[in-house]
Design an enzyme around this catalytic site. Structure first.
Site, short mmCIF file in Angstrom:
data_model
loop_
_atom_site.label_atom_id
_atom_site.label_comp_id
_atom_site.label_asym_id
_atom_site.label_seq_id
_atom_site.Cartn_x
_atom_site.Cartn_y
_atom_site.Cartn_z
CB CYS A 145 -1.15 -0.25 1.45
SG CYS A 145 -2.14 -0.78 1.10
N1 CO8 Z 1 -20.43 -9.48 4.86
C1 CO8 Z 1 -21.12 -9.69 6.26
N2 CO8 Z 1 -20.76 -9.69 7.40
C2 CO8 Z 1 -19.69 -9.98 7.09
C3 CO8 Z 1 -18.49 -9.91 6.53
C4 CO8 Z 1 -19.11 -9.26 5.29
N3 CO8 Z 1 -18.92 -9.02 3.59
N4 CO8 Z 1 -17.03 -10.29 6.33
C5 CO8 Z 1 -16.73 -9.91 7.64
N5 CO8 Z 1 -18.55 -9.74 8.81
C6 CO8 Z 1 -18.52 -10.61 10.09
C7 CO8 Z 1 -17.71 -11.27 10.38
O1 CO8 Z 1 -17.85 -12.51 10.04
C8 CO8 Z 1 -17.58 -10.45 11.71
O2 CO8 Z 1 -18.91 -11.56 12.74
P1 CO8 Z 1 -19.11 -11.58 13.79
O3 CO8 Z 1 -19.14 -10.35 14.64
O4 CO8 Z 1 -20.09 -12.31 14.30
O5 CO8 Z 1 -17.56 -12.48 14.34
C9 CO8 Z 1 -18.91 -8.93 12.01
O6 CO8 Z 1 -18.84 -9.14 10.44
C10 CO8 Z 1 -17.47 -8.16 11.56
O7 CO8 Z 1 -16.14 -8.46 11.45
P2 CO8 Z 1 -14.98 -7.72 11.43
O8 CO8 Z 1 -15.11 -7.32 13.02
O9 CO8 Z 1 -13.47 -8.30 10.60
O10 CO8 Z 1 -15.53 -6.16 10.98
P3 CO8 Z 1 -14.91 -4.82 11.12
O11 CO8 Z 1 -15.73 -3.37 11.34
O12 CO8 Z 1 -13.53 -4.86 11.73
O13 CO8 Z 1 -14.58 -4.60 9.21
C11 CO8 Z 1 -12.47 -4.16 7.44
C12 CO8 Z 1 -13.47 -5.23 8.55
C13 CO8 Z 1 -13.30 -3.39 6.93
C14 CO8 Z 1 -11.80 -4.95 6.79
C15 CO8 Z 1 -11.72 -3.54 8.81
O14 CO8 Z 1 -11.42 -4.15 9.76
C16 CO8 Z 1 -10.93 -2.62 7.83
O15 CO8 Z 1 -10.96 -1.97 6.83
N6 CO8 Z 1 -9.56 -2.81 9.03
C17 CO8 Z 1 -8.15 -2.08 8.00
C18 CO8 Z 1 -7.77 -3.14 7.25
C19 CO8 Z 1 -6.74 -2.70 6.24
O16 CO8 Z 1 -6.52 -0.61 5.78
N7 CO8 Z 1 -6.19 -3.12 5.64
C20 CO8 Z 1 -4.88 -2.90 4.75
C21 CO8 Z 1 -5.42 -3.65 3.54
S1 CO8 Z 1 -4.32 -3.37 2.18
C22 CO8 Z 1 -3.13 -2.91 2.29
O17 CO8 Z 1 -2.17 -3.34 2.83
C23 CO8 Z 1 -1.74 -3.75 0.85
C24 CO8 Z 1 -2.43 -5.35 0.17
C25 CO8 Z 1 -2.17 -4.73 -1.26
C26 CO8 Z 1 -2.66 -5.03 -2.16
C27 CO8 Z 1 -3.68 -5.87 -2.22
C28 CO8 Z 1 -4.14 -6.35 -3.29
C29 CO8 Z 1 -5.36 -7.91 -3.14
#
Ligand code: CO8
Length: 373
Positions: A156
């Site tokens: 990123c």
């Molecule tokens: N639909 C419905 N429910 C879902 C889904 C979905 N798609 N996904 C998860 N849930 C559920 C989970 O199972 C969980 O349920 P429960 O509470 O029963 O366990 C609930 O929703 C909450 O899940 P999370 O706690 O995981 O949800 P968050 O509120 O944390 O949101 C995010 C998830 C959006 C992923 C959030 O954590 C986030 O944005 N975090 C930061 C991520 C970030 O910035 N990452 C950087 C990644 S990219 C990078 O660095 C470079 C990579 C290079 C590129 C790669 C290309 C392929």
């Protein structure tokens, strides 16, 4: 040495759009098929049933509504759920070079530069589609640029780290004018069968011209006042796909090879780290946080950007102060902060200050403090 400027950027957007609803509809059909196929194992508690995804969750948790994709064909095909990008002959331009060239031409036009003005090309992104010859050298050849080119990978932070290398090269006099390009072709590494990550990424290409202030003849230029890079090792964001898979007999399409993350931990760990990095960077050149007109931040999650800005400003930022593009583009790996800069810098007056900052896998954080000329 007269100073170093960003004299133009160019944004290229793939023609295909993919909405949350389209992705979720396909994913949920996949869940039905999967759960039916594994019904006995699920009933015997030997396997866990897959749960539905939801467009409402995606938008609420991340702010993402849609994304662009280089090749939509295949992604929504239940039997494939991967983009179907045809193989090109070695004599043809590669996909990523093509994406890079689209953006490069726009950046060159915006900066008022032609190929003979440029003497270095950097292609920097989360993935390159091959190891060598470098995509940058292919782009250099296709555009008729003399000098040198190289590829870099910093997930990123690939865009900000590339601009930092460009800045240092121009400052040191090893290049006069650098074309830095981020052709982010993320979709081949997205596991569209994984509920936690199927919605996160989009494809895009953005390019930036960095040159000496003395040679700049563009009216939309920004002087780079300072740059700062930081990395700290973390396993919370990984992509394991690589050439050694051939030697250890792993399945190159196995789910452990795709992008994966512990999103909650990333959120918790990266936000304070990024805010501290930015505050330290600004104070290192005596700029107060309140004097920054705009925060062009990495575009992974709208709530992360709000939290980072509120740590810096002790209040929520306005949409003008911290523009969001991830609603339309999703996370485009390194390109997000530069898309925001490209789209939301036209109203700057001479002397206005802004900050470009990326944060993500590695962990890596990169920032540039810029001032409108
Ligand atoms: N639909 C419905 N429910 C879902 C889904 C979905 N798609 N996904 C998860 N849930 C559920 C989970 O199972 C969980 O349920 P429960 O509470 O029963 O366990 C609930 O929703 C909450 O899940 P999370 O706690 O995981 O949800 P968050 O509120 O944390 O949101 C995010 C998830 C959006 C992923 C959030 O954590 C986030 O944005 N975090 C930061 C991520 C970030 O910035 N990452 C950087 C990644 S990219 C990078 O660095 C470079 C990579 C290079 C590129 C790669 C290309 C392929």
């Amino acid at each position: 040495m007269s100073g170093v400027v960003i004299s133009g950027t160019g944004l290229w957007i793939p023609e295909h759009q993919l909405t949350n609803e389209e992705l979720v509809d396909c994913y949920n059909k996949h869940v039905d098929v999967y759960n039916e196929e594994h019904a006995t194992a699920i009933a015997n508690e030997e396997q866990t049933a897959k749960a539905y995804s939801s467009a409402a969750f995606i938008e609420k948790a991340s702010g993402i509504k849609s994304r662009y994709i280089y090749q939509k064909k295949g992604v929504l095909d239940l039997d494939r759920m991967r983009p179907d990008i045809p193989v090109r002959d070695n004599s043809e331009l590669s996909d990523q070079a093509e994406m890079a060239i689209h953006a490069a031409k726009k950046a060159m036009a915006n900066a008022g530069k032609d190929a003979s003005d440029i003497d270095a090309v950097i292609v920097s992104c989360a993935y390159t589609q091959r190891s060598y010859p470098a995509i940058a050298i292919e782009v250099q050849d296709a555009l008729g640029i003399e000098g040198f080119g190289f590829d870099m990978l910093v997930a990123c932070s690939a865009a900000t780290f590339a601009l930092q290398r460009a800045y240092e090269m121009v400052k040191a006099g090893t290049a006069k004018c650098v074309l830095a390009i981020n052709p982010e072709l993320t979709s081949p590494q997205v596991n569209y069968k994984d509920r936690d990550s199927h919605f996160i990424f989009g494809d895009v290409s953005i390019a930036t011209i960095v040159e000496q202030k003395d040679t700049c003849n563009s009216s939309g230029s920004f002087e780079i006042l300072s740059t700062k890079a930081f990395t700290k090792y973390s396993n919370n964001i990984r992509s394991n796909f690589g050439y050694v898979l051939n030697a250890n007999d792993s399945d190159p399409l196995g789910k452990e090879q795709y992008f994966s993350q512990n999103g909650r931990s990333v959120y918790k760990e990266v936000c304070p780290m990024a805010a501290e990095h930015i505050a330290d960077h600004l104070s290192s050149i005596d700029v107060k946080n309140e004097d920054v007109k705009r925060w062009w931040l990495h575009q992974a999650n709208i709530n992360m950007n709000k939290l980072i800005c509120s740590l810096l400003l002790n209040r929520q930022p306005s949409e003008e102060e911290a523009p969001i593009v991830l609603d339309e583009f999703a996370n485009t790996a390194s390109a997000g902060s530069l898309i925001a800069f490209n789209k939301y810098s036209g109203d700057f007056q001479s002397g206005d200050l802004g900050l470009i900052c990326s944060f993500g896998a590695g962990y890596s954080i990169g920032s540039l403090i810029v001032r409108k000329l």
